[in-house]
Enzyme design. Structure first.
Site, PDB file in Angstrom:
ATOM      1  N   ARG A 150     -20.898 -35.794  30.794  1.00  0.00           N
ATOM      2  CA  ARG A 150     -20.392 -34.742  29.916  1.00  0.00           C
ATOM      3  C   ARG A 150     -19.203 -34.047  30.577  1.00  0.00           C
ATOM      4  O   ARG A 150     -19.260 -33.686  31.746  1.00  0.00           O
ATOM      5  CB  ARG A 150     -21.507 -33.726  29.607  1.00  0.00           C
ATOM      6  CG  ARG A 150     -22.396 -34.192  28.474  1.00  0.00           C
ATOM      7  CD  ARG A 150     -23.409 -33.147  28.069  1.00  0.00           C
ATOM      8  NE  ARG A 150     -24.552 -33.132  28.950  1.00  0.00           N
ATOM      9  CZ  ARG A 150     -24.842 -32.166  29.797  1.00  0.00           C
ATOM     10  NH1 ARG A 150     -24.073 -31.093  29.873  1.00  0.00           N
ATOM     11  NH2 ARG A 150     -25.901 -32.239  30.559  1.00  0.00           N
ATOM     12  N   CYS A 162     -33.473 -34.438  36.016  1.00  0.00           N
ATOM     13  CA  CYS A 162     -34.442 -33.724  36.855  1.00  0.00           C
ATOM     14  C   CYS A 162     -35.888 -33.977  36.414  1.00  0.00           C
ATOM     15  O   CYS A 162     -36.760 -33.143  36.653  1.00  0.00           O
ATOM     16  CB  CYS A 162     -34.150 -32.229  36.860  1.00  0.00           C
ATOM     17  SG  CYS A 162     -32.613 -31.831  37.694  1.00  0.00           S
TER      18      CYS A 162
HETATM   19  C1  SPV Z   1     -28.196 -34.702  29.363  1.00  0.00           C
HETATM   20  O1  SPV Z   1     -27.277 -34.854  30.161  1.00  0.00           O
HETATM   21  O2  SPV Z   1     -28.879 -33.666  29.327  1.00  0.00           O
HETATM   22  C2  SPV Z   1     -28.541 -35.761  28.415  1.00  0.00           C
HETATM   23  C3  SPV Z   1     -27.593 -36.816  28.208  1.00  0.00           C
HETATM   24  O3  SPV Z   1     -29.536 -35.683  27.767  1.00  0.00           O
HETATM   25  S1  SPV Z   1     -26.208 -36.228  27.378  1.00  0.00           S
HETATM   26  O4  SPV Z   1     -26.125 -36.931  26.115  1.00  0.00           O
HETATM   27  O5  SPV Z   1     -25.094 -36.500  28.224  1.00  0.00           O
HETATM   28  O6  SPV Z   1     -26.339 -34.812  27.139  1.00  0.00           O
END
Ligand code: SPV
Ligand code: MN
Length: 625
Positions: free
Chosen positions: A83, A271
């Protein structure tokens, strides 16, 4: 110049018209005018359209088939593996401010910027328009959500991860109370990954209930229904007195009993959230995003917003994650992302099996020892490599996973990655104390977000990345939610990541089962507990018995003592960190009350025992409930 009529044929036009919703038409036409796709395709809930998207992802090269007919592999760009917090911003009307922790940009200039980037972004590509329902269909949890994307991988992933909602949209009867998401992967290279990463933007328009996202493919940035919708839902929930959380829901099944007790749990990314929901012998409802509402009977009900798992694949092996490992080797539909492919088979870090020395991965052709342009060794698969699966074929899916009323929640767990402070499990002293424990969650950073790993950061409710309202409002909403409930779930804190002086973990991955089963017993008043400044902890005899019965493991007095030692100095230091961290803003009165009460309990304990680390055996004298 391309006109809407050139992009939209009669069949697809009628599929829009069927929904009888002017806002939908307006949005699609506006975005098509900006992004200029060669074709607009409106997809409904039919198997035919689902199949079409799956095939499109293969024919346009965003996915490739693996040896197993129902498995495909997808790559995100080398620098698009997590992200992007830095370029995810809330659009803020002029003269308004929200909070320091929220990354914002002035709305008009932000819109101008992203519209410019979106211009012509879909040229030569198809604009896919897909309709979903967040939460079970036709329920009090349901929120309709429309996804517009030029990525068949994004649409394919969402088909697996969310409930189809074209027919549900029809029931909106021309209202515009839905979320919508516009995504373009932008220009692609020959590996079909986004090129213009420097122009990656994810802009959140709270008033418009929409998010615009461009020049990315990694699901946390691109899939509107996932973390982009979570942000919009947090905004909505905080104005409507319910909770939208970064949580799993699971059914906990104690040994030799027939009852099921539903738990929700919030953990920062990477985690242990998914692996808690997947503990052997338990049932899963969801692993990432949950809405919690006060039900007519005054109980707390929760529903899974998704219908699949986008899970971290690293360390999924037969020993630590037997259920998922088996599933990944089954013939169910799976998208593997950013793993190594060799001879049509996927390989990943920590899979417990010998891997080939060459293959294809997120860096292209890979060989053992390959380095990137910055000189870093490239592992065979990315640490944040993932699998995308639907829940329905999992052997441990809970029978009430699709219940329109959700399930009644009896316990909430907050856990972070903490090597030296918190005990493995503690029960909060009250709802307000539990909210305080959630609000003071800290965690060491992981590869789920772009940036440095292993840095201790505050992670309130494991939700900070997604909270788009001031923390004062967000925490108040939690305190108020508890007061309004007739029976409150019990809040626990967990820590699976304690380490010894040599940096080795004190617990095995399987131990979480014991903590969860103890918490379940506490919900039903089956165990006594020891009161500490940070909450109630288990008695040795109870937790040792749980280890024996559920894991067939001798849990020694030494292990218990080491893990449940109250590290007074570290806890006091944490309390001060929390105070400093939140000093920039005003929080609800209850937060300060809990914080000073905790500080007093810690200082009194320190005086009473006159040492830094207090063994639980010293406290075991007079167990109280
Ligand atoms: C997280 O990073 O908390 C996830 C994967 O569940 S994401 O789609 O990148 O948010
Ligand atoms: Mn998540």
């Amino acid at each position: 110049m391309l006109k809407i009529n050139d992009m939209l044929d009669k069949k697809n036009y009628l599929k829009i018209k069927y929904l009888e919703n002017e806002s939908i038409e307006k949005i699609i036409f506006e975005m098509a005018t900006i992004c200029k796709p060669e074709k607009i395709l409106i997809l409904n809930d039919s198997d035919e359209d689902t199949e079409f998207v799956r095939n499109l992802a293969l024919s346009n090269g965003e996915e490739r088939k693996l040896k197993n007919q129902n498995h495909t592999i997808h790559y995100d760009g080398y620098d698009d593996q997590g992200r992007d917090k830095q370029h995810t911003r809330v659009l803020l009307p002029k003269g308004k401010s929200i909070s320091k922790h929220i990354n914002t940009i002035e709305k008009q200039s932000g819109l101008k910027e992203i519209y410019k980037i979106l211009e012509n972004s879909m040229m030569g590509k198809k604009m896919l328009v897909r309709f979903f329902c967040l939460g079970p269909l036709d329920s009090k949890f349901s929120i309709s959500a429309m996804q517009i994307t030029d990525s068949a991988y994004v649409a394919h992933s969402e088909n697996i991860l969310y409930r189809s909602g074209y027919e549900q949209f029809k029931k909106l009867k021309n209202k515009n109370n839905f979320f919508h998401f516009v995504h373009s992967a932008g220009a692609l290279n020959e590996a079909k990954t986004s090129i213009n990463i420097d122009k990656r933007r994810i802009y959140i328009d709270l008033e418009g209930n929409r998010v615009l996202s461009v020049n990315n493919q990694y699901a946390g940035n691109s899939l509107g229904l996932k973390k982009l919708a979570l942000r919009l839902a947090i905004h909505k929930a905080n104005n409507e007195n319910w909770l939208s959380e970064h949580m799993f829901i699971m059914g906990v099944h104690p040994e030799n009993k027939t009852r099921t007790t539903y738990f929700c749990g919030a953990f920062p990314s990477a985690c242990g959230k998914t692996s808690t929901a997947m503990i052997p012998g338990q049932t899963i409802i969801g692993d990432d995003i949950v809405y919690l509402k006060i039900w007519e009977n005054g109980e707390c009900h929760a529903a899974n917003i998704e219908s699949g798992i986008f899970g971290i694949i690293k360390d999924v092996n037969p020993k630590d994650d037997p259920v998922i490992y088996k599933y990944l080797n089954s013939s169910n539909e799976i998208i593997f992302s950013n793993v190594l492919e060799s001879d049509g088979s996927p390989y990943w870090l920590g899979m417990g099996k010998k891997h080939p020395q060459i293959g294809i991965n997120h860096s292209g052709k890979w060989f053992e020892g390959k380095r990137d342009s910055r000189g870093n060794l490239i592992p065979l698969s990315h640490k944040n490599a993932r699998y995308t699966i639907n829940l329905k074929n999992l052997e441990n899916v809970d029978p009430f996973a699709e219940n329109k009323d959700g399930v009644p929640v009896k316990a909430i767990v907050y856990g972070g990655r903490d090597s030296d402070t918190n005990v493995p499990i503690a029960q909060s002293l009250s709802w307000n104390h539990g909210v305080f424990l959630g609000a003071s969650l800290e965690s060491e950073t992981t590869s789920a977000t772009i940036g440095e790993e292993g840095k201790r950061k505050h992670s309130p409710m494991a939700n900070l990345d997604f909270i788009v309202v001031p923390l004062n409002k967000y925490f108040s909403n939690h305190f108020k939610f508890g007061i309004a409930l007739k029976s409150q779930p019990i809040i626990f804190s967990t820590n699976y990541f304690l380490k010894n002086e040599n940096g080795d973990f004190l617990n095995s991955k399987k131990d979480k089962k014991a903590w969860i089963l103890w918490a379940e017993g506490r919900v039903h008043n089956e165990y006594k507990a020891i009161k500490t400044p940070v909450g109630f902890i288990p008695l040795y005899k109870d937790i040792a018995k749980i280890f024996k019965n559920s894991l067939n493991k001798e849990y020694t007095r030494q292990e218990y003592e080491k893990q449940f030692t109250i590290r007074i100095d570290n806890l006091i230091a944490k309390n001060i960190r929390i105070q400093n961290y939140f000093s920039y803003t005003k929080l609800p009165e209850q937060f300060y009350q809990e914080q000073s009460a905790q500080e007093k309990r810690l200082n009194d304990f320190k005086k009473q025992y006159n040492k830094n680390n207090i063994s639980p055996f010293e406290l075991d004298v007079n167990p109280k409930l």
